[in-house]
Design a protein around this motif. Structure first.
Motif, PDB file in Angstrom:
ATOM      1  N   PRO A   1     -11.809  -3.244  11.231  1.00 42.84           N
ATOM      2  CA  PRO A   1     -12.759  -2.191  10.838  1.00 42.84           C
ATOM      3  C   PRO A   1     -12.358  -0.797  11.296  1.00 42.84           C
ATOM      4  O   PRO A   1     -12.681   0.199  10.638  1.00 42.84           O
ATOM      5  N   GLU A   2     -11.629  -0.717  12.417  1.00 42.38           N
ATOM      6  CA  GLU A   2     -11.250   0.595  12.935  1.00 42.38           C
ATOM      7  C   GLU A   2     -10.340   1.366  11.980  1.00 42.38           C
ATOM      8  O   GLU A   2     -10.265   2.603  12.027  1.00 42.38           O
ATOM      9  N   ARG A   3      -9.682   0.662  11.078  1.00 39.10           N
ATOM     10  CA  ARG A   3      -8.806   1.349  10.124  1.00 39.10           C
ATOM     11  C   ARG A   3      -9.587   2.099   9.042  1.00 39.10           C
ATOM     12  O   ARG A   3      -8.998   2.880   8.303  1.00 39.10           O
ATOM     13  N   ASP A   4     -10.875   1.888   8.981  1.00 40.07           N
ATOM     14  CA  ASP A   4     -11.704   2.707   8.084  1.00 40.07           C
ATOM     15  C   ASP A   4     -11.704   4.172   8.502  1.00 40.07           C
ATOM     16  O   ASP A   4     -12.030   5.054   7.700  1.00 40.07           O
ATOM     17  N   LEU A   5     -11.333   4.439   9.752  1.00 44.84           N
ATOM     18  CA  LEU A   5     -11.434   5.792  10.294  1.00 44.84           C
ATOM     19  C   LEU A   5     -10.200   6.647  10.042  1.00 44.84           C
ATOM     20  O   LEU A   5     -10.193   7.830  10.398  1.00 44.84           O
TER      21      LEU A   5
ATOM     22  N   ARG B   1      -2.308  -6.192   6.291  1.00 49.79           N
ATOM     23  CA  ARG B   1      -1.925  -5.343   7.427  1.00 49.79           C
ATOM     24  C   ARG B   1      -1.002  -4.208   6.982  1.00 49.79           C
ATOM     25  O   ARG B   1      -1.101  -3.090   7.491  1.00 49.79           O
ATOM     26  N   LEU B   2      -0.127  -4.503   6.040  1.00 50.48           N
ATOM     27  CA  LEU B   2       0.794  -3.470   5.568  1.00 50.48           C
ATOM     28  C   LEU B   2       0.047  -2.411   4.751  1.00 50.48           C
ATOM     29  O   LEU B   2       0.224  -1.205   4.973  1.00 50.48           O
ATOM     30  N   LEU B   3      -0.789  -2.846   3.825  1.00 50.65           N
ATOM     31  CA  LEU B   3      -1.531  -1.893   2.997  1.00 50.65           C
ATOM     32  C   LEU B   3      -2.482  -1.033   3.836  1.00 50.65           C
ATOM     33  O   LEU B   3      -2.519   0.194   3.684  1.00 50.65           O
ATOM     34  N   SER B   4      -3.252  -1.657   4.702  1.00 51.67           N
ATOM     35  CA  SER B   4      -4.269  -0.923   5.455  1.00 51.67           C
ATOM     36  C   SER B   4      -3.674  -0.035   6.534  1.00 51.67           C
ATOM     37  O   SER B   4      -4.351   0.853   7.052  1.00 51.67           O
ATOM     38  N   SER B   5      -2.384  -0.232   6.844  1.00 55.19           N
ATOM     39  CA  SER B   5      -1.704   0.645   7.803  1.00 55.19           C
ATOM     40  C   SER B   5      -1.218   1.924   7.151  1.00 55.19           C
ATOM     41  O   SER B   5      -0.814   2.860   7.841  1.00 55.19           O
ATOM     42  N   PHE B   6      -1.202   1.942   5.816  1.00 50.71           N
ATOM     43  CA  PHE B   6      -0.655   3.053   5.017  1.00 50.71           C
ATOM     44  C   PHE B   6       0.871   3.146   5.117  1.00 50.71           C
ATOM     45  O   PHE B   6       1.443   4.149   4.689  1.00 50.71           O
ATOM     46  N   ASP B   7       1.537   2.137   5.670  1.00 46.40           N
ATOM     47  CA  ASP B   7       3.004   2.151   5.693  1.00 46.40           C
ATOM     48  C   ASP B   7       3.570   1.961   4.296  1.00 46.40           C
ATOM     49  O   ASP B   7       4.690   2.400   4.003  1.00 46.40           O
ATOM     50  N   PHE B   8       2.812   1.304   3.443  1.00 48.23           N
ATOM     51  CA  PHE B   8       3.226   1.043   2.063  1.00 48.23           C
ATOM     52  C   PHE B   8       1.967   0.955   1.224  1.00 48.23           C
ATOM     53  O   PHE B   8       0.919   0.514   1.693  1.00 48.23           O
ATOM     54  N   MET B   9       2.075   1.396  -0.030  1.00 51.06           N
ATOM     55  CA  MET B   9       0.922   1.283  -0.921  1.00 51.06           C
ATOM     56  C   MET B   9       1.405   0.870  -2.299  1.00 51.06           C
ATOM     57  O   MET B   9       2.377   1.430  -2.826  1.00 51.06           O
ATOM     58  N   THR B  10       0.735  -0.122  -2.876  1.00 49.11           N
ATOM     59  CA  THR B  10       1.056  -0.522  -4.240  1.00 49.11           C
ATOM     60  C   THR B  10       0.531   0.524  -5.219  1.00 49.11           C
ATOM     61  O   THR B  10      -0.240   1.405  -4.863  1.00 49.11           O
ATOM     62  N   SER B  11       0.932   0.392  -6.463  1.00 47.58           N
ATOM     63  CA  SER B  11       0.552   1.386  -7.462  1.00 47.58           C
ATOM     64  C   SER B  11      -0.911   1.225  -7.865  1.00 47.58           C
ATOM     65  O   SER B  11      -1.563   0.214  -7.579  1.00 47.58           O
ATOM     66  N   THR B  12      -1.408   2.218  -8.584  1.00 46.73           N
ATOM     67  CA  THR B  12      -2.815   2.247  -8.971  1.00 46.73           C
ATOM     68  C   THR B  12      -3.262   1.023  -9.773  1.00 46.73           C
ATOM     69  O   THR B  12      -4.321   0.455  -9.474  1.00 46.73           O
TER      70      THR B  12
END
Length: 965
Positions: A294-298, A351-362
């Motif tokens: 939940p802390e990654r919401d911040l 974990r990868l997506l929510s870390s913002f280290d990588f993001m898939t396309s729209t």
């Protein structure tokens, strides 16, 4: 100006306006309200603005007939701007403060450069403010007790009036500011309180602190995170109430204990609403909820979270019920749905997506884990030369666009204007009428309102219709032969560029008479083309035209300059360096010019995109190779999974994707990474970093595909590919040099490529293509980093997209200015005056001017050199925008010839600009010169006639532009 004229500018309603006749306002029109300074609420009457402005202008301009007509036209336009500005900023609420009205009046006057009226208005407001302050001070003097603030009530969704919970409001604002430097709850609470009134709705109360915090972003970037956290509170209330079935609220601290229960209820509600695939409900949910963070919401900035709120989060009846970590987990579970240990992989992906280290396309973010998981980004088609084929292509466009696919259509096979039609013994009307149909289809199929359908038409430079094709985006001429919404691109063979260099002639043909040119490139193309030219000289061709190559080139650049289209892309390097030349031809790129895949009558190319956040993998010490390797390995697995999970709307796309399994791993945050490394974009060090970072990304992507091949098997058409011969992207430069000796590309390498070549040969590849750098316009907003490989547009500006207007401030610049004691109100005003540029602000040190130079301050050669270094490692292409501050015919000619000589496969938008200024959130305390602003910062050609105003070439952050979304 007389006192009467000053009073006329007062737009504060002194009393409720008379009821309007029913005909004046339709019953369905939403009613806006104005909060007066005493807290009373009155209906908003736009006519009061018009009357006040008219009186003020007449006091300055005079009252003769000519002046009256002029004033009427000016006031009408200003009033529309003011009302539009107010209602846009009201968001989902219907109330604004009288000060907001007056701010918008002042803004409109300054923007229109009506300085005499505006200056009088500023002075009038200041005088009135002093009068009120003196009056209030008099009331408070003596021993009289201060009157107790009136108690306020909030109207709930069911219409009940309940006491407004001021303590919770303060707690939420203070929590939003917690842990952030440079921010305070007090100014937010003060501005919020100013906009409260008795009977305020629940939605308006939720919006009030958000809007208050937004106004502070330009002076302190930390408020971007505060605004996001306040929006998060609104979202939590919506989501919890929806999934629980009754009104619920929770602070971020309380959500730590509630998130698991919420996620279970969310999943159940989404499945029941037929918005989530029921298969997700069969995961081991207890294992899944234990992994939520939940802390990654911040970690969001306001622009990122608002974009997710408006366009990505699942909703029912316009109520969002998907919180950020539920969103990322839904996407991750959807991508892991066919894995053996699907919970383990879903958690890894999450974990990868929510870390913002990588993001898939729209499209992947939109549709993963839903009942229609169309996850692919790009589709490339070839249109055949018959009515069945043409209208099948149009239908395919509609089906592919429906679920968020971006399209690239190759139209070069369709016979040109004047060509013979055997079936009717008539003459063809050429490509253009069919392009008009494709254009209108793209608008009709708008991806469920999430974003416009988007398509790019490609035509080869030898096609007889090329001259009409160049005119498609013009605003003049026969509108039936214009495509105002379709993107267009030139598919340029090397031979044409060589003729331009030599000032030679160029011949246009109809493809029904020169059918093999479509599939040829390199030396075979040259030989066939010259043979057709000889036939034309002998009178053996029915439809052809000969012209100077330089003249056509100049016209191509002129249209690019004036309309932003067609883009310049290069056929030969796309094919000569393609690893898949053994099974087909690349006939076009895609909507954003980064995809270079084969197409044919029975194969529609598909690409699946995602981007590494380079900024997250860089420190002041350099690139973190270990972290990058981990990120790329997981990202490549996610992208490969898309191929099997994907919902294909046409069989040709499914066949192509399963045979070749191409993916496009790209990057974003390049400018942020440079600033972390303290490297100016306009430098050889930046070019070297582009080389180093792309080499590492390429190495790890190819290595990951080899590992996937060992686990899952090679892609079907691996044998015979360049991969199978041990020819990696960097090695294919030699092939281009053989066909075009003049190419200038670096081919140095620093990593252990020889061992990787051997692994590729012996084990094989899982994916025919691995890399492509997309624009990342929206996903970079989500992650809060700079777009793709772009230099910063401005260090302070107002960004417009489909979610609204957002103040964007370069937080890194602010940190550096604070460290040197230079960040203050004067600096904010200077940045506004100089359009977000630091170059002309004398007190900023030279090292910071170089580091924070904006896009239009960087010579395009630096963009091209950096792109060339990346291109050597990429098996596809990159969306490369070119910024030219003061464009001219010579400058564009040099720039695009250089792009070709440096071996680039494609270019994207040409960005040019006019003298524009940043829109201010408030105009108080600044002079008229500073406030002379334009509505938005747009890129425009400098050649537009003064009498017609500026003609837009490409609008930066255009809400209607696919590249900007």
């Amino acid at each position: 100006m007389s006192p009467n004229s000053a009073t006329a500018l007062r737009v504060e309603p002194e009393q409720p306006p008379l009821a309007e006749a029913p005909s004046a306002r339709p019953a369905a029109e939403p009613a806006y309200q104005v909060i007066r300074r005493n807290g009373a609420v009155t209906p908003f009457d736009p006519s009061k603005i018009t009357v006040a402005l008219t009186k003020a202008f007449l006091a300055v301009e005079g009252t003769n007939a000519a002046a009256s007509r002029r004033v009427h036209d000016i006031v009408e336009g200003l009033s529309e701007q003011i009302v539009a500005g107010l209602t846009r900023r009201a968001d989902s609420g219907r109330t604004f403060h009288v000060e907001d009205v007056q701010d918008q009046v002042e803004l409109a006057l300054m923007r229109g450069e009506h300085h005499k009226v505006a200056r009088a208005y500023v002075l009038y407001r200041e005088d009135r403010a002093r009068e009120r302050a003196a009056k209030n001070a008099g009331k408070k003097s003596g021993k009289a007790k201060a009157a107790k603030a009136p108690s306020l009530h909030m109207k709930t969704a069911d219409g009940a009036m309940v006491p407004l919970d001021a303590d919770r409001l303060r707690a939420v604002v203070e929590e939003a500011c917690s842990g952030l430097e440079g921010v305070s709850a007090e100014p937010i609470l003060a501005e919020t309180t100013r906009n409260l009134y008795d009977g305020i709705s629940q939605d308006e109360l939720a919006l009030a602190p958000i809007l208050a915090s937004r106004t502070l972003i330009e002076t302190e970037p930390g408020y971007a995170k505060v605004s996001a956290r306040l929006l998060l509170d609104k979202l939590r209330s919506e989501a919890l109430t929806f999934v629980k079935g009754s009104a619920q609220q929770a602070t971020q601290a309380e959500m730590a204990a509630l998130y698991a229960d919420y996620f279970r209820a969310y999943l159940k509600a989404g499945i029941e609403a037929e918005l989530i695939d029921p298969e997700l409900g069969r995961f081991d949910i207890e294992r899944i909820v234990a992994a939520l963070m939940p802390e990654r919401d911040l970690q969001f900035d306001y622009l990122g979270l608002q974009t997710l709120y408006d366009r990505y989060f699942l909703h029912r009846h316009n109520v969002r019920f998907e919180l950020p970590q539920a969103f990322f987990m839904r996407v991750a579970m959807g991508l892991a749905i066919r894995e053996i240990d699907r919970e383990g992989r879903a958690i890894e992906f999450y974990r990868l997506l929510s870390s913002f280290d990588f993001m898939t396309s729209t499209p992947t973010l939109f549709n993963s884990g839903t009942l229609r998981p169309q996850l692919s980004s790009c589709f490339l088609t070839t249109v055949s030369d018959d009515l069945d084929g043409i209208f099948k292509a149009v239908k395919d466009n509609a089906l592919l666009a429906k679920y968020s696919g971006g399209l690239g259509n190759d139209w070069s096979r369709v016979r040109g204007l004047g060509a013979h039609i055997k079936g009717t013994n008539g003459q063809s009307q050429g490509v253009v009428p069919f392009l008009k149909v494709a254009n209108d289809t793209a608008i009709a199929v708008n991806q469920g309102g999430k974003r416009k359908g988007a398509v790019c038409a490609y035509l080869e430079t030898w096609h007889i219709d090329i001259e009409e094709f160049l005119d498609l985006r013009k605003n003049t001429g026969d509108d039936r032969r214009r495509t105002h919404d379709m993107n267009t691109a030139n598919w340029v063979p090397d031979l044409f560029m060589e003729r331009v260099e030599a000032d030679g002639t160029w011949t246009l043909f109809s493809p029904d008479e020169a059918p093999d040119l479509h599939d040829l490139y390199g030396i075979p193309f040259r030989e066939a083309y010259e043979a057709y030219e000889a036939k034309a000289e002998r009178g053996e061709m029915k439809v052809y035209k000969q012209l100077r190559a330089v003249d056509l080139w100049r016209r191509m650049l002129t249209m690019l300059f004036e309309t932003g289209h067609p883009w310049i892309t290069f056929k030969d390097p796309c094919n000569i360096r393609s690893p898949q030349g053994h099974v087909g031809v690349v006939h076009s790129s895609n909507l954003c010019t980064e995809i270079t895949l084969n197409t044919s009558a029975d194969e529609v190319a598909v690409c699946n995109l995602g981007s590494v956040n380079l900024a997250a993998h860089v420190s002041a010490d350099g690139l973190d190779h270990e972290r990058l390797a981990r990120t790329v390995k997981t990202a490549m697995r996610m992208l490969d999974n898309v191929v099997d999970i994907n919902f294909y709307t046409i069989p040709e796309a499914r066949r192509s994707n399963l045979r070749h399994r191409p993916v496009g791993l790209g990057l974003m945050g390049f400018q942020d990474a440079l600033q972390t490394r303290r490297i100016p974009y306009a430098s050889q060090e930046a070019v070297a970093f582009a080389d180093e970072s792309m080499e590492a990304l390429s190495y790890h992507a190819i290595s990951a595909s080899v590992e996937l091949a060992a686990e899952r098997g090679r892609y079907q058409t691996f044998e015979g590919s360049l991969w199978s011969q041990g020819v990696l992207p960097v090695d294919s430069i030699a092939r281009l040099s053989e066909a075009r000796p003049s190419v200038t590309m670096d081919n140095a390498e620093t990593l252990d490529w020889e061992s990787l070549r051997e692994r590729v040969r012996s084990t094989g590849m899982r994916n025919s293509n691995c890399m492509a750098i997309a624009p990342t316009a929206t996903i970079s907003n989500i992650c809060g980093v700079s777009q793709s490989i772009e230099p910063s547009y401005q260090n302070l500006f107002v960004k417009s997209n489909m979610s609204g207007d957002f103040t964007v401030v370069n937080a890194a610049l602010v940190r550096d200015l604070k460290a040197r004691g230079l960040w203050d109100e004067v600096m904010v005003a200077d940045l506004k005056y100089y359009d977000g540029s630091v170059g002309q602000i004398d007190r900023i040190p030279d090292d910071l001017k170089a580091l924070y130079a904006t896009a239009f301050e960087i010579e395009p050669i630096w963009l091209i050199e950096a792109a060339s270094r990346r291109q050597k490692w990429i098996d596809q292409a990159q969306s490369l925008n070119l910024y030219v501050s003061n464009p001219s015919g010579r400058k564009l000619d040099e720039t695009y010839r250089l792009a070709w000589k440096f071996g680039l496969k494609t270019t994207y938008y040409l960005r040019s600009r006019s003298a524009t200024h940043v829109e201010k959130s408030t105009l108080k305390g600044v002079d008229g010169k500073l406030n002379a602003v334009s509505a938005s910062s747009v890129a425009v050609p400098v050649s537009a006639p003064a009498s017609e105003g500026w003609g837009k070439a490409c609008a930066i952050d255009d809400p209607d532009c696919e590249a900007c979304q």
